[in-house]
Write an enzyme that holds these catalytic residues in place. Sequence first.
Site, mmCIF file in Angstrom:
data_model
loop_
_atom_site.group_PDB
_atom_site.id
_atom_site.type_symbol
_atom_site.label_atom_id
_atom_site.label_comp_id
_atom_site.label_asym_id
_atom_site.label_seq_id
_atom_site.Cartn_x
_atom_site.Cartn_y
_atom_site.Cartn_z
ATOM 1 C CB VAL A 12 -0.890 -0.283 1.231
ATOM 2 C CG1 VAL A 12 -1.620 1.743 1.075
ATOM 3 C CG2 VAL A 12 -2.282 -1.396 1.238
ATOM 4 C CE LYS A 100 -6.970 -6.224 7.500
ATOM 5 N NZ LYS A 100 -6.438 -6.455 6.080
ATOM 6 C CB VAL A 127 -14.182 -0.633 5.771
ATOM 7 C CG1 VAL A 127 -15.284 -1.785 5.383
ATOM 8 C CG2 VAL A 127 -14.167 -1.506 6.836
ATOM 9 N N GLY A 129 -10.887 -1.630 0.962
ATOM 10 C CA GLY A 129 -9.642 -1.304 0.155
ATOM 11 C C GLY A 129 -10.057 -0.012 -0.769
ATOM 12 C CB ILE A 131 -15.388 -0.024 -1.904
ATOM 13 C CG1 ILE A 131 -14.713 -0.962 -3.325
ATOM 14 C CG2 ILE A 131 -17.033 0.902 -1.956
ATOM 15 C CD1 ILE A 131 -15.945 -1.898 -2.132
ATOM 16 N N GLY A 182 -0.690 -15.038 -4.920
ATOM 17 C CA GLY A 182 -0.690 -13.581 -3.456
ATOM 18 C C GLY A 182 -1.705 -12.941 -3.681
ATOM 19 C CG ASP A 196 -9.056 -8.907 6.625
ATOM 20 O OD1 ASP A 196 -8.541 -8.294 6.849
ATOM 21 O OD2 ASP A 196 -10.435 -8.944 5.255
ATOM 22 C CE LYS A 200 -11.162 -5.805 5.417
ATOM 23 N NZ LYS A 200 -10.349 -6.197 4.409
ATOM 24 N N GLY A 297 -5.143 -4.864 -2.801
ATOM 25 C CA GLY A 297 -4.964 -3.848 -4.236
ATOM 26 C C GLY A 297 -3.968 -2.844 -3.877
#
Length: 404
Positions: A12, A100, A127, A129, A131, A182, A196, A200, A297
């Site tokens: 990131v 998160k 939360v 990514g 979006i 990956g 995870d 979120k 991503g």
Amino acid sequence: MINIAVLGYGTVGSGVVKVINDNHDIVNRHAGQEVNVKYVLDLRDFPDDPIREKLVHDFRPIVEDEDVKVVVEVMGGVEPAYTFAKQAINAGKHVCTSNKELVAAKGAELLRLARANKVNFFFEASVGGGIPIIRPLMSSVTADDINEITGILNGTTNYILSKMENEGADFESVLKDAQEKGYAERNPEADVEGYDACRKIAILSSLASGKQVDYEDIYTEGITKITESDFKYAKELKRTIKLLGVSKNVDGTIYAMVAPFMIKEDHPLAWVNGVFNAILVNGNMLDDVLFYGQGAGKEATASAVVSDVIECCKNLKHNVPIIWDYDKCQLGDFGTAKHKFFVRIKGDDLDVMDKIDSIFGKVFYVKCADIKGESAFVTEEITEKDFVEKINKIGDMLSYIRVK
Ligand code: HSE
């Protein structure tokens, strides 16, 4: 010009630098000034990367530099992210994070600290990514009482479930494939066990309720027990299987959970496949609104982080209120939550069916031509507590999945 520091040069962090470099004109136009990465903090060296000139291994020069106005925390994990975020806010710097774990555990506290210091703590990328969901919830869906938030909040598990469904493959081999590509971490526990997604939905529940929803209080079930046979039955029921994070407001009480669900083929989340995420929000005036996109991503997540940096640039002198109080939100008793359940038990003779009927009452039997030696059925809507009691009585259960 506004100077920022990026903590962590992983996927990131390097994405944030890339977005700022590749989209500098548009980023600067929205920010109203040039956004400059002054420091990148990472323990590693990157001798072949131009970033080496900005690289520091210690947080002190960043926190002590008055020219740095925004700190971007993209390291992941609660510590040292929490300590760095607190120090940055106390030093009068805005903080943006994709983390998160940090937001779920310390969100309310960091928001309160940011308010006191007249800076901002933003976490759009934590939360979904890339979006947009946090800002829309805080600045657009503000006239509604939110009845329910239902989300596919984890890309790894959605990729695994989609592939199991499309290729008839088993969980273990798809997980291995996801790791090779990956998508899944070497240690995939947080994804496949639902932890995870749990963090979120805790963040979304906190924002919807305005109070602290502790992720430890949320009933969480992962996808490790889902089999190829479950997908065959789902097909017979004209349904698919998705790992959902659900947060429901029932007469003012919040019920939250993470678990695999069988959802109808025409459910708005049924067509969300692969690593994509989607969040369905239902408001009492708005009804349904759906947010869809890449939940993970490099570029997508970084895009959301940089949008937070731009928001800071627009609000350098004041705190944008995000209502998430420190007070704990007492979740509704999970045992009283009602669901229909799809159940498979060993045996397919009349005795077994008599037992099912006597314990569960009215059920809907499902047949699958190539699965023998077991009985599968869908219950009426019953409470979680009743379901556990009945299933203990019946014995020989192979699996169960909630049905939406
Ligand atoms: N491991 C997460 C996922 C990354 O698979 O969705 C994004 O939070």
